[in-house]
Design a protein around this motif. Structure first.
Motif, PDB file in Angstrom:
ATOM      1  N   PRO A 183      -5.827  -3.931   9.939  1.00  0.00           N
ATOM      2  CA  PRO A 183      -5.190  -2.518   9.424  1.00  0.00           C
ATOM      3  C   PRO A 183      -4.639  -1.948  10.741  1.00  0.00           C
ATOM      4  CG  PRO A 183      -7.105  -2.844   8.317  1.00  0.00           C
ATOM      5  CD  PRO A 183      -7.235  -4.064   9.215  1.00  0.00           C
ATOM      6  N   ALA A 189       1.431  -5.479   9.252  1.00  0.00           N
ATOM      7  CA  ALA A 189       2.172  -4.653   8.136  1.00  0.00           C
ATOM      8  C   ALA A 189       3.506  -5.279   7.836  1.00  0.00           C
ATOM      9  CB  ALA A 189       2.070  -3.091   8.466  1.00  0.00           C
ATOM     10  N   GLU A 192       3.211  -8.596   5.962  1.00  0.00           N
ATOM     11  CA  GLU A 192       2.646  -8.266   4.587  1.00  0.00           C
ATOM     12  C   GLU A 192       3.644  -7.782   3.789  1.00  0.00           C
ATOM     13  OE1 GLU A 192      -0.442  -5.484   2.314  1.00  0.00           O
ATOM     14  OE2 GLU A 192      -0.942  -6.139   4.094  1.00  0.00           O
ATOM     15  N   ARG A 193       4.701  -6.859   4.331  1.00  0.00           N
ATOM     16  CA  ARG A 193       5.864  -6.314   3.534  1.00  0.00           C
ATOM     17  C   ARG A 193       6.935  -7.473   3.318  1.00  0.00           C
ATOM     18  NH1 ARG A 193      10.840  -4.158   4.864  1.00  0.00           N
ATOM     19  NH2 ARG A 193      10.701  -4.639   7.333  1.00  0.00           N
TER      20      ARG A 193
END
Length: 321
Positions: A183, A189, A192-193
């Motif tokens: 995180p 991020a 993951e997107r």
């Protein structure tokens, strides 16, 4: 024997003032003359004396690099790329890590060393977004959401992750599981997107990702929860290495039973057993563009935003379902 500006001027057939302008990056030099002077500098091995340059220009020709850690392979590769890019422009490099005192202290240490600007790398960019750097410190961040205060250089993490996920779906896998990064990481991020968007576009419900911390050990632990999967996209190659070992421990063959795809294409990825299919980051291009953007900012240019493509490299760790 030290080569002087007069020596360069004599070799190039120009005045010492013209040599000085070329050495200091002045635009008031004819392009053909600049080439001739630069060739004379190279032939004679001329190097600008940094202290003398600082006295004349108020700049030290030193840039800083702010990192949260150098333990990860990606950060180490970026350090090498930025160091080489800085040297190619005749800039020295000062490196500081963000310790317990935070990024304010990192910026202060760089200013004490008289740097002209700084590149803030990867996980440290999350810290930079929450502070205002010193007014006289030009900053470029690597991997960050849009921020009008800084120039931003980043890999197309989402595009690379999407390509990896589509490749596995096209190979007949019903679903692709994901071992995500920590995180607070912009790169994690974005990867993951890209994974989620590729699954959504294929009409596949995204399973809950399992999160690691970029290390091989965390990849091994995460994969222990995914041993029934047939396809795993891992957010970096170090965690993918742990995933390969966890699958071997569980008696699952790669790629016969499980396909594994990583991200980064570190130097050893082709030496894994089996050689790892992965998404290649162009660390050299990132380093060159980050240094170029920082030098441009030091010289008065407005902030820019640049994205470097990521490329899928198919090896033996992946196969048709």
């Amino acid at each position: 024997m030290r080569v002087s500006m007069a020596d360069v001027a004599e070799r190039a057939g120009v005045s010492a003032q013209t040599v000085s302008r070329v050495a200091n990056g002045s635009p008031r030099v004819d392009p053909a003359t600049r080439v001739r002077v630069e060739r004379a500098m190279a032939d004679l091995g001329y190097r600008m004396h940094r202290a003398a340059r600082a006295l004349r220009t108020g700049q030290t020709s030193t840039i800083g690099l702010v990192v949260s850690t150098l333990a990860s392979v990606g950060n180490s590769r970026m350090l090498q790329a930025i160091s080489e890019a800085a040297a190619a422009r005749d800039y020295a490099l000062a490196v500081v890590t963000v310790g317990e005192r935070g990024i304010h202290d990192a910026f202060a240490r760089l200013r004490a060393q008289g740097v002209d600007g700084a590149v803030v790398l990867n996980e440290a960019t999350d810290l930079a977004r929450g502070v205002e750097p010193p007014a006289d410190l030009h900053v470029v961040v690597v991997d960050s959401p849009p921020d009008p205060r800084f120039s931003i250089v980043q890999t197309d993490h989402a595009g690379g992750a999407s390509a990896a996920t589509r490749y596995l779906l096209d190979a007949g896998h019903d679903v692709v599981h994901h071992i995500a990064g920590p995180p607070g990481s912009f790169a994690a991020a974005e990867r993951e997107r890209g994974w989620r968007e590729a699954l959504r576009d294929a009409g596949v419900l995204a399973p809950e990702p399992v999160r690691g911390d970029w290390t091989s050990a965390s990849g091994h632990a995460a994969t222990a929860r995914l041993t029934e999967s047939t396809a795993i996209f891992v957010a970096n190659d170090q965690m993918a290495l742990g995933a390969l070992r966890a699958l071997a421990d569980a008696g699952r063959r790669v790629p016969e039973d499980v396909s594994v795809v990583g991200f980064d294409d570190i130097a050893d990825a082709a030496e894994f057993r089996p050689p790892l299919t992965t998404v290649r980051q162009d660390f050299d291009a990132l380093g060159r563009r980050a240094v170029a953007a920082l030098v441009a900012a030091i010289e008065g240019s407005a902030p820019v935003a640049e994205t470097v493509p990521a490329t899928l490299v198919v090896r033996a760790s992946s196969a048709r379902a």
